[in-house]
Design a protein around this motif. Structure first.
Motif, PDB file in Angstrom:
ATOM      1  N   CYS A  95       0.224 -22.961 -42.378  1.00 48.81           N
ATOM      2  CA  CYS A  95      -0.090 -22.911 -40.948  1.00 48.81           C
ATOM      3  C   CYS A  95      -1.365 -22.075 -40.792  1.00 48.81           C
ATOM      4  O   CYS A  95      -1.646 -21.201 -41.619  1.00 48.81           O
ATOM      5  CB  CYS A  95       1.077 -22.258 -40.216  1.00 48.81           C
ATOM      6  SG  CYS A  95       0.746 -21.870 -38.497  1.00 48.81           S
ATOM      7  N   SER A 128      -1.926 -19.651 -39.019  1.00 50.10           N
ATOM      8  CA  SER A 128      -1.675 -18.209 -38.943  1.00 50.10           C
ATOM      9  C   SER A 128      -1.507 -17.591 -40.328  1.00 50.10           C
ATOM     10  O   SER A 128      -1.824 -16.425 -40.539  1.00 50.10           O
ATOM     11  CB  SER A 128      -0.477 -17.911 -38.038  1.00 50.10           C
ATOM     12  OG  SER A 128       0.678 -18.472 -38.567  1.00 50.10           O
ATOM     13  N   HIS A 158       5.985 -19.936 -43.034  1.00 48.67           N
ATOM     14  CA  HIS A 158       7.109 -19.967 -42.091  1.00 48.67           C
ATOM     15  C   HIS A 158       7.404 -21.395 -41.661  1.00 48.67           C
ATOM     16  O   HIS A 158       8.400 -21.659 -41.031  1.00 48.67           O
ATOM     17  CB  HIS A 158       6.802 -19.102 -40.869  1.00 48.67           C
ATOM     18  CG  HIS A 158       5.478 -19.424 -40.256  1.00 48.67           C
ATOM     19  ND1 HIS A 158       4.300 -18.879 -40.717  1.00 48.67           N
ATOM     20  CD2 HIS A 158       5.130 -20.269 -39.274  1.00 48.67           C
ATOM     21  CE1 HIS A 158       3.290 -19.385 -40.027  1.00 48.67           C
ATOM     22  NE2 HIS A 158       3.753 -20.231 -39.149  1.00 48.67           N
ATOM     23  N   CYS A 197       7.195 -24.825 -36.752  1.00 46.21           N
ATOM     24  CA  CYS A 197       6.115 -23.993 -36.178  1.00 46.21           C
ATOM     25  C   CYS A 197       5.254 -24.854 -35.270  1.00 46.21           C
ATOM     26  O   CYS A 197       5.321 -24.742 -34.051  1.00 46.21           O
ATOM     27  CB  CYS A 197       5.259 -23.302 -37.224  1.00 46.21           C
ATOM     28  SG  CYS A 197       3.969 -22.321 -36.434  1.00 46.21           S
TER      29      CYS A 197
HETATM   30 ZN    ZN Z   1       2.752 -21.193 -37.723  1.00 44.76          ZN
END
Ligand code: ZN
Ligand code: ZN
Length: 363
Positions: free
Chosen positions: A41, A43, A62, A163
């Motif tokens: 992701c 992030s 995640h 996510c």
């Molecule tokens: Zn994420």
């Protein structure tokens, strides 16, 4: 005691290390999963590059799916009431929350729980060690919402649900998508492509995708975008004019920022119609400053709204969305690269360099 391998972040600029660690047995209410796939992701990349702080040593990741290896006492069913057993493939919220604090019980923002345990963030040298998805195992702490996933979905379809898809569902539910209205999506990463498809699914009329990258604009058209606008050296005013030309001269009813850069904010405000709404989901690192003429927000009677992460109901909505629309939108095609655990660093590099929307690490 069982052992497994994890890709460990040891600091900004340092290589990702593969370490062998002991696997604990789950406490009551917890579960241990064997990770089937974890996608990178944006992030994860932000923390890896030091744009925001991350625990060291830690395990990123995640956005994952896995299968149950062991269930702690008392964990017998998923949140939809389906029985759980060892070997079941599951998705789960990207955090565990306490269910008892003000944010869990009153504010209806469980993602802001005072005892939040978020995957892909915690240290991996203290219990429960397996805190992120770039690893063979993930420890689902008590209080994590778990959902068994249907066999018909591929790992590529399931993995981004907890996510990217859920964050978009959270944002769109909060701001509301009204029938037939025009929606501009600024930034065509995983969230942007998903926002095009989900806006359309929620009844939007004209969906307009905006990005610099022609390949991503083309991809957006397979995910519900009716119009595409390639951003070159255009000013915010030019882009506002362009959007008005596509919306009967009025501007967009809803503008969604998923570009991850505050530089797009002035253009977003220009693009909004009178009475329009601006939703920002992508500005997840500190320092996202933008200079805008707030007079325009007042004069046009705009609603400006930020949304961070999601509540468990958005995970339910997202799984349903992907399952229901899989013949209409090729969700699984968004995961374009796949590497082994030892190549986790390469996976991060591919995302940093915008080579792929989603790169999967398959431990
Ligand atoms: Zn994420
Ligand atoms: Zn709480």
């Amino acid at each position: 005691m069982m052992k497994g391998k994890a890709a460990v972040f040891t600091g900004v600029g340092a290589p990702i290390e593969i370490r062998e660690m002991e696997v604990p047995r789950p406490e009551p209410g917890a579960a241990l999963v064997r990770v089937r796939m974890c996608t990178v992701c944006g992030s994860d990349v932000h923390t890896w590059l030091g744009h925001r702080s991350g625990d060291v040593p830690g395990i990123f990741g995640h956005e994952t799916t896995g299968e149950l290896v062991e269930l702690g006492d008392g964990l017998t069913h998923d949140v939809l009431g389906q029985p759980l057993k060892v070997g079941d493939r599951v998705t789960y919220a990207m955090y565990a929350n306490c269910g008892a604090c003000y944010y869990c019980r009153v504010a209806n923002l469980p993602q802001k729980c005072v005892k939040l345990h978020k995957y892909g963030h915690g240290r991996c040298d203290v219990f429960p060690f397996w805190t992120g998805g770039f690893a063979e195992y993930l420890y689902l702490a008590p209080g994590t919402v778990i959902i068994k996933v249907p066999d018909e979905l591929s790992d590529e379809e399931v993995t981004p649900i907890n996510c990217a898809t859920s964050t978009v569902a959270s944002g769109l539910e909060t701001i509301g998508v009204r029938p037939s209205e025009s929606v501009v999506v600024m930034g065509l990463g995983m969230l942007g492509i998903t926002a095009c498809a989900m806006s359309k699914d929620r009844g939007a009329g004209r969906v307009i995708a905006v990005d610099v990258d022609p390949a991503r604009l083309e991809l957006a058209q397979r995910f519900g975008a009716d119009e595409i606008v390639q951003v070159g050296s255009a000013t915010a005013e030019d882009l506002g004019e362009r959007i008005r030309s596509l919306t009967d001269g009025r501007g967009a009813d809803l503008v969604v920022e998923v570009a991850g850069s505050s530089r797009v904010v002035p253009a977003a405000i220009e693009m909004c119609a009178i009475g329009g709404r601006f939703l920002t989901l992508g500005l997840v690192s500190p320092g996202a400053h933008a200079e805008i003429d707030w007079w325009k927000v007042v004069f046009k009677c705009l609603t400006v709204r930020g949304v961070h992460n999601y509540a468990p109901r958005h995970l339910v909505q997202s799984l349903d969305f992907v399952r229901r629309t899989r013949d209409r939108f090729p969700h699984g095609d968004l995961v374009t690269h796949s590497v082994g655990l030892v190549e986790t660093e390469r996976a991060l590099e591919l995302c940093r360099d915008r080579v792929a929307l989603r790169v999967a690490v398959v431990p």
